[in-house]
Motif scaffolding. Structure first.
Motif, PDB file in Angstrom:
ATOM      1  N   ARG A  23       0.835  -1.204   0.000  1.00  0.00           N
ATOM      2  CA  ARG A  23       0.000   0.000   0.000  1.00  0.00           C
ATOM      3  C   ARG A  23       0.871   1.257   0.000  1.00  0.00           C
ATOM      4  O   ARG A  23       0.611   2.215  -0.742  1.00  0.00           O
ATOM      5  CB  ARG A  23      -0.917  -0.007   1.221  1.00  0.00           C
ATOM      6  N   GLY A  24       1.913   1.261   0.818  1.00  0.00           N
ATOM      7  CA  GLY A  24       2.801   2.421   0.856  1.00  0.00           C
ATOM      8  C   GLY A  24       3.493   2.660  -0.473  1.00  0.00           C
ATOM      9  O   GLY A  24       3.637   3.805  -0.926  1.00  0.00           O
ATOM     10  N   ILE A  25       3.929   1.580  -1.124  1.00  0.00           N
ATOM     11  CA  ILE A  25       4.590   1.701  -2.423  1.00  0.00           C
ATOM     12  C   ILE A  25       3.612   2.216  -3.470  1.00  0.00           C
ATOM     13  O   ILE A  25       3.936   3.096  -4.278  1.00  0.00           O
ATOM     14  CB  ILE A  25       5.205   0.346  -2.833  1.00  0.00           C
ATOM     15  N   ILE A  26       2.395   1.672  -3.468  1.00  0.00           N
ATOM     16  CA  ILE A  26       1.386   2.115  -4.438  1.00  0.00           C
ATOM     17  C   ILE A  26       1.040   3.588  -4.231  1.00  0.00           C
ATOM     18  O   ILE A  26       0.961   4.360  -5.199  1.00  0.00           O
ATOM     19  CB  ILE A  26       0.120   1.241  -4.333  1.00  0.00           C
ATOM     20  N   ASP A  27       0.821   3.983  -2.992  1.00  0.00           N
ATOM     21  CA  ASP A  27       0.487   5.385  -2.711  1.00  0.00           C
ATOM     22  C   ASP A  27       1.573   6.316  -3.240  1.00  0.00           C
ATOM     23  O   ASP A  27       1.283   7.353  -3.854  1.00  0.00           O
ATOM     24  CB  ASP A  27       0.311   5.603  -1.213  1.00  0.00           C
ATOM     25  N   SER A  28       2.826   5.952  -3.021  1.00  0.00           N
ATOM     26  CA  SER A  28       3.929   6.772  -3.514  1.00  0.00           C
ATOM     27  C   SER A  28       3.993   6.723  -5.041  1.00  0.00           C
ATOM     28  O   SER A  28       4.202   7.743  -5.705  1.00  0.00           O
ATOM     29  CB  SER A  28       5.242   6.281  -2.907  1.00  0.00           C
ATOM     30  N   GLY A  29       3.782   5.540  -5.602  1.00  0.00           N
ATOM     31  CA  GLY A  29       3.838   5.403  -7.054  1.00  0.00           C
ATOM     32  C   GLY A  29       2.792   6.234  -7.763  1.00  0.00           C
ATOM     33  O   GLY A  29       3.031   6.747  -8.860  1.00  0.00           O
ATOM     34  N   LEU A  30       1.623   6.377  -7.154  1.00  0.00           N
ATOM     35  CA  LEU A  30       0.523   7.099  -7.788  1.00  0.00           C
ATOM     36  C   LEU A  30       0.623   8.612  -7.636  1.00  0.00           C
ATOM     37  O   LEU A  30      -0.225   9.338  -8.151  1.00  0.00           O
ATOM     38  CB  LEU A  30      -0.816   6.615  -7.212  1.00  0.00           C
ATOM     39  N   GLU A  31       1.655   9.081  -6.958  1.00  0.00           N
ATOM     40  CA  GLU A  31       1.813  10.533  -6.811  1.00  0.00           C
ATOM     41  C   GLU A  31       2.114  11.212  -8.140  1.00  0.00           C
ATOM     42  O   GLU A  31       1.850  12.398  -8.318  1.00  0.00           O
ATOM     43  CB  GLU A  31       2.913  10.842  -5.793  1.00  0.00           C
ATOM     44  N   LYS A  32       2.688  10.446  -9.087  1.00  0.00           N
ATOM     45  CA  LYS A  32       2.997  10.980 -10.416  1.00  0.00           C
ATOM     46  C   LYS A  32       2.660   9.920 -11.457  1.00  0.00           C
ATOM     47  O   LYS A  32       2.625   8.727 -11.139  1.00  0.00           O
ATOM     48  CB  LYS A  32       4.470  11.376 -10.531  1.00  0.00           C
ATOM     49  N   HIS A  87      -4.159  -4.636  -7.697  1.00  0.00           N
ATOM     50  CA  HIS A  87      -5.172  -4.222  -8.677  1.00  0.00           C
ATOM     51  C   HIS A  87      -6.334  -3.503  -8.003  1.00  0.00           C
ATOM     52  O   HIS A  87      -6.739  -2.410  -8.424  1.00  0.00           O
ATOM     53  CB  HIS A  87      -5.678  -5.445  -9.437  1.00  0.00           C
ATOM     54  N   ASP A  88      -6.889  -4.111  -6.964  1.00  0.00           N
ATOM     55  CA  ASP A  88      -8.086  -3.557  -6.332  1.00  0.00           C
ATOM     56  C   ASP A  88      -7.787  -2.240  -5.609  1.00  0.00           C
ATOM     57  O   ASP A  88      -8.532  -1.257  -5.753  1.00  0.00           O
ATOM     58  CB  ASP A  88      -8.674  -4.565  -5.342  1.00  0.00           C
ATOM     59  N   TYR A  89      -6.721  -2.239  -4.821  1.00  0.00           N
ATOM     60  CA  TYR A  89      -6.402  -1.033  -4.054  1.00  0.00           C
ATOM     61  C   TYR A  89      -6.051   0.130  -4.979  1.00  0.00           C
ATOM     62  O   TYR A  89      -6.529   1.261  -4.794  1.00  0.00           O
ATOM     63  CB  TYR A  89      -5.249  -1.310  -3.092  1.00  0.00           C
ATOM     64  N   SER A  90      -5.229  -0.129  -5.985  1.00  0.00           N
ATOM     65  CA  SER A  90      -4.804   0.959  -6.875  1.00  0.00           C
ATOM     66  C   SER A  90      -5.964   1.459  -7.732  1.00  0.00           C
ATOM     67  O   SER A  90      -6.069   2.661  -8.005  1.00  0.00           O
ATOM     68  CB  SER A  90      -3.641   0.518  -7.764  1.00  0.00           C
ATOM     69  N   ALA A  91      -6.862   0.546  -8.161  1.00  0.00           N
ATOM     70  CA  ALA A  91      -8.014   0.973  -8.951  1.00  0.00           C
ATOM     71  C   ALA A  91      -8.891   1.917  -8.152  1.00  0.00           C
ATOM     72  O   ALA A  91      -9.374   2.938  -8.667  1.00  0.00           O
ATOM     73  CB  ALA A  91      -8.811  -0.244  -9.411  1.00  0.00           C
ATOM     74  N   ALA A  92      -9.112   1.594  -6.872  1.00  0.00           N
ATOM     75  CA  ALA A  92      -9.915   2.471  -6.016  1.00  0.00           C
ATOM     76  C   ALA A  92      -9.223   3.819  -5.811  1.00  0.00           C
ATOM     77  O   ALA A  92      -9.872   4.879  -5.860  1.00  0.00           O
ATOM     78  CB  ALA A  92     -10.166   1.793  -4.675  1.00  0.00           C
TER      79      ALA A  92
END
Length: 371
Positions: free
Chosen positions: A316-325, A353-358
């Motif tokens: 989750r932490g990696i995805i959150d950071s990845g989605l910043e840009k 998939h599910d967490y990042s899509a949301a």
């Protein structure tokens, strides 16, 4: 083994998932794409049964079997890209290098490179003549994956390959390799040039056979200081990506483990994606390489030894950071290990998939409300 097609095995017809390609190009995606380095391999009991009968190199020489092994994680994990089942040492056989892949050791070279005469005897690579089985595997996968996910192919980068050729086997301190670099730099650059030519020819043939993206693995270049990387390695890496820049397929450079201090040196590369290991955060990795690249990574593979709540928290932490840009592909910071759990990987893939899509839906809604 794959003649009936991947779609029939899944029992339904898929639409093509180009999320990985779009993320590499920093385009809009509906979810974060994920694939795993060494995803076709030893953690899978079905693969281990195949390995009881065939060695890695024997599998590679049987295109139908190599294609089947490549497809296994696509079917079982639901990842957004397949990566060719192969080995970074395969192309050096065409140069005249005699080697084996020894269990629990790695590549063992029977005629190591130690002198100018050794370098002079290296032949130009003949992909169609010596490595046609690899191209045939790619062609099979191009057909089998036509309605599913992209195929990534790969090569080992010149420093990493040279370290095996010079040392004769995997090394911890790269004594002979660095000795040649420092003591005989002209000889070193001759070897880099020949290996650079090999990589360019090999990867271009992959893309012509049906590869949809390529990754250059430089697994051990993190053993170098930035100044040495800049002097002895970077010119060849620049040339590889310069000479492949006409190809439309996305290109990834993974500088391997412990390479965080090298990231600022990569700004000149004509590549699309930089792979990060787990020692540098996504945010810091982006700061070091600059905004022109997408980034890929970077869960510590050994996090997979933990319980799912811990794995999901880290992801989750990696995805959150990845989605910043824009431009993020989820992966590990290095390859999967044999003890990894197939069930955990399947659950992790679904979670990504599910967490990042949301999260992306929330981003889009917030962006729309601010217009």
């Amino acid at each position: 083994m794959v003649t009936k097609g991947i779609q029939e095995k899944w029992g339904k017809r898929m639409s093509y998932n180009d999320c990985f390609i779009r993320a590499c190009r920093k385009e809009s995606v509906d979810h974060v794409p994920v694939w795993y380095m060494r995803q076709a391999g030893r953690y899978d009991p079905e693969y281990r049964k195949i390995k009881e009968k065939y060695s890695l190199l024997e599998i590679c020489k049987q295109p139908e079997l190599a294609a089947e092994v490549t497809l296994m994680p696509v079917r079982k994990l639901g990842v957004d890209a397949a990566i060719l089942y192969s080995d970074i040492m395969n192309p050096v056989a065409s140069l005249g290098i005699d080697f084996d892949i020894v269990q629990n050791v790695g590549p063992v070279i029977h005629n190591p490179i130690r002198s100018a005469a050794d370098i002079a005897r290296l032949k130009p690579i003949d992909v169609e003549g010596d490595l046609s089985h690899i191209l045939e595997t790619i062609r099979i996968l191009d057909r089998e994956l036509a309605d599913s996910v992209p195929l990534i192919t790969f090569a080992g980068a010149p420093f990493t390959i040279a370290s095996y050729l010079i040392e004769g086997r995997p090394s911890r301190n790269y004594l002979r390799t660095k000795e040649m670099m420092y003591s005989e730099p002209a000889l070193w650059h001759q070897l880099m040039d020949k290996l650079g030519d090999m990589v360019i020819t090999y990867l271009r043939a992959h893309m012509q056979a049906g590869g949809k993206a390529l990754q250059l693995f430089d697994s051990w270049v993190g053993a170098l200081a930035p100044e040495d990387f800049r002097t002895y390695v970077l010119p060849t890496i620049e040339r590889i990506f310069d000479e492949l820049s006409d190809l439309p397929q996305p290109k990834i450079y993974f500088p391997g483990v412990g390479s965080g201090e090298l990231l600022p040196e990569l700004a000149s590369l004509k590549t699309d994606v930089i792979g990060l290991d787990w020692r540098v955060s996504i945010a810091e990795g982006r700061r070091r390489v600059g905004d022109k690249f997408a980034v890929q990574g970077n869960l510590d593979p050994l996090v997979l030894t933990g319980p799912m709540d811990v794995i999901q928290e880290k992801a989750r932490g990696i995805i959150d950071s990845g989605l910043e840009k824009p431009g993020f592909v989820f992966n590990l910071g290095h390859g999967l290990f044999p003890e990894a759990s197939l069930d955990k990987l399947r659950e992790l893939t679904a979670f990504i998939h599910d967490y990042s899509a949301a999260a992306i839906r929330v981003q889009k809604k917030e962006a729309g409300s601010n217009v």
